[in-house]
Design a protein around this motif. Structure first.
Motif, PDB file in Angstrom:
ATOM      1  N   ALA A  24       0.844  -1.191   0.000  1.00 28.73           N
ATOM      2  CA  ALA A  24       0.000   0.000   0.000  1.00 28.73           C
ATOM      3  C   ALA A  24       0.882   1.243   0.000  1.00 28.73           C
ATOM      4  O   ALA A  24       1.960   1.240   0.588  1.00 28.73           O
ATOM      5  N   PRO A  25       0.451   2.306  -0.684  1.00 28.08           N
ATOM      6  CA  PRO A  25       1.235   3.538  -0.644  1.00 28.08           C
ATOM      7  C   PRO A  25       1.278   4.082   0.778  1.00 28.08           C
ATOM      8  O   PRO A  25       0.336   3.927   1.537  1.00 28.08           O
ATOM      9  N   THR A  26       2.387   4.686   1.100  1.00 31.10           N
ATOM     10  CA  THR A  26       2.524   5.264   2.434  1.00 31.10           C
ATOM     11  C   THR A  26       1.825   6.615   2.481  1.00 31.10           C
ATOM     12  O   THR A  26       1.436   7.164   1.457  1.00 31.10           O
ATOM     13  N   ARG A  31       1.291  10.942  -4.455  1.00 28.90           N
ATOM     14  CA  ARG A  31       1.768  11.010  -5.838  1.00 28.90           C
ATOM     15  C   ARG A  31       3.260  10.699  -5.863  1.00 28.90           C
ATOM     16  O   ARG A  31       4.032  11.259  -5.098  1.00 28.90           O
ATOM     17  N   ILE A  32       3.622   9.799  -6.762  1.00 27.49           N
ATOM     18  CA  ILE A  32       5.029   9.459  -6.978  1.00 27.49           C
ATOM     19  C   ILE A  32       5.390   9.909  -8.376  1.00 27.49           C
ATOM     20  O   ILE A  32       4.697   9.575  -9.341  1.00 27.49           O
ATOM     21  N   CYS A  81       3.307  -0.798 -10.986  1.00 36.01           N
ATOM     22  CA  CYS A  81       2.874  -0.305  -9.672  1.00 36.01           C
ATOM     23  C   CYS A  81       2.332  -1.428  -8.802  1.00 36.01           C
ATOM     24  O   CYS A  81       1.970  -1.200  -7.649  1.00 36.01           O
ATOM     25  N   ASN A  82       2.281  -2.641  -9.340  1.00 33.79           N
ATOM     26  CA  ASN A  82       1.835  -3.838  -8.615  1.00 33.79           C
ATOM     27  C   ASN A  82       0.415  -3.715  -8.088  1.00 33.79           C
ATOM     28  O   ASN A  82       0.074  -4.299  -7.059  1.00 33.79           O
ATOM     29  N   GLY A 101       9.846  10.331 -17.874  1.00 27.34           N
ATOM     30  CA  GLY A 101       9.725   9.403 -16.767  1.00 27.34           C
ATOM     31  C   GLY A 101       8.298   8.928 -16.598  1.00 27.34           C
ATOM     32  O   GLY A 101       7.621   8.608 -17.580  1.00 27.34           O
ATOM     33  N   PHE A 102       7.816   8.930 -15.351  1.00 28.79           N
ATOM     34  CA  PHE A 102       6.448   8.489 -15.085  1.00 28.79           C
ATOM     35  C   PHE A 102       5.958   9.103 -13.787  1.00 28.79           C
ATOM     36  O   PHE A 102       6.734   9.608 -12.975  1.00 28.79           O
ATOM     37  N   TYR A 103       4.642   9.040 -13.610  1.00 26.11           N
ATOM     38  CA  TYR A 103       4.065   9.362 -12.314  1.00 26.11           C
ATOM     39  C   TYR A 103       2.894   8.448 -12.035  1.00 26.11           C
ATOM     40  O   TYR A 103       2.272   7.906 -12.929  1.00 26.11           O
TER      41      TYR A 103
END
Length: 123
Positions: A24-26, A31-32, A81-82, A101-103
């Motif tokens: 899970a995202p922290t 946004r990454i 991103c799994n 790149g990516f986000y």
């Protein structure tokens, strides 16, 4: 010899990091965003990959090229991103101003949750 060592190191890192599961995202950020340009070195791209793994994102470099000063000149990558979202992008002529790149945006209100490519003027 340097190219052989670089290839072996990259292969080892790619293999070792391909066995991650979803996380899970922290709360650190919803946004990454990862941007590649010619200012990055091999150590930088390895560190980016390792930091993404901590966030549950698998980044695979299919191609990395560096100039004589050790600066990134070309990249081909795949990001997973799994969580069912993944994508790829490549650039063969990186400059210092490149915003390639990516986000991944995990927020519920995000209009666009994921994108890869050249973001010059778009981010």
């Amino acid at each position: 010899m340097k190219n052989i060592i670089l290839f072996l190191l990259t292969t080892l890192l790619l293999t070792a990091s391909s066995f991650t599961g979803p996380k899970a995202p922290t709360t650190e950020s919803s946004r990454i965003e990862v941007i590649f340009n010619r200012q990055l070195t091999f150590d930088d791209v390895v560190q980016i990959k390792q930091r993404l793994l901590l966030r549950g994102i698998t980044l695979r470099y299919n191609k990395l090229s560096f100039d004589d000063n050790g600066k990134l000149t070309a990249i081909d990558f795949h990001v997973d991103c799994n969580d069912g979202i993944s994508g790829s992008a490549e650039e063969s002529n990186l400059t210092n101003d490149t915003r390639m790149g990516f986000y991944r945006d995990y927020s519920d209100t995000a209009k666009i949750k994921f994108a890869t490519g050249n973001f010059k003027g778009r981010l």
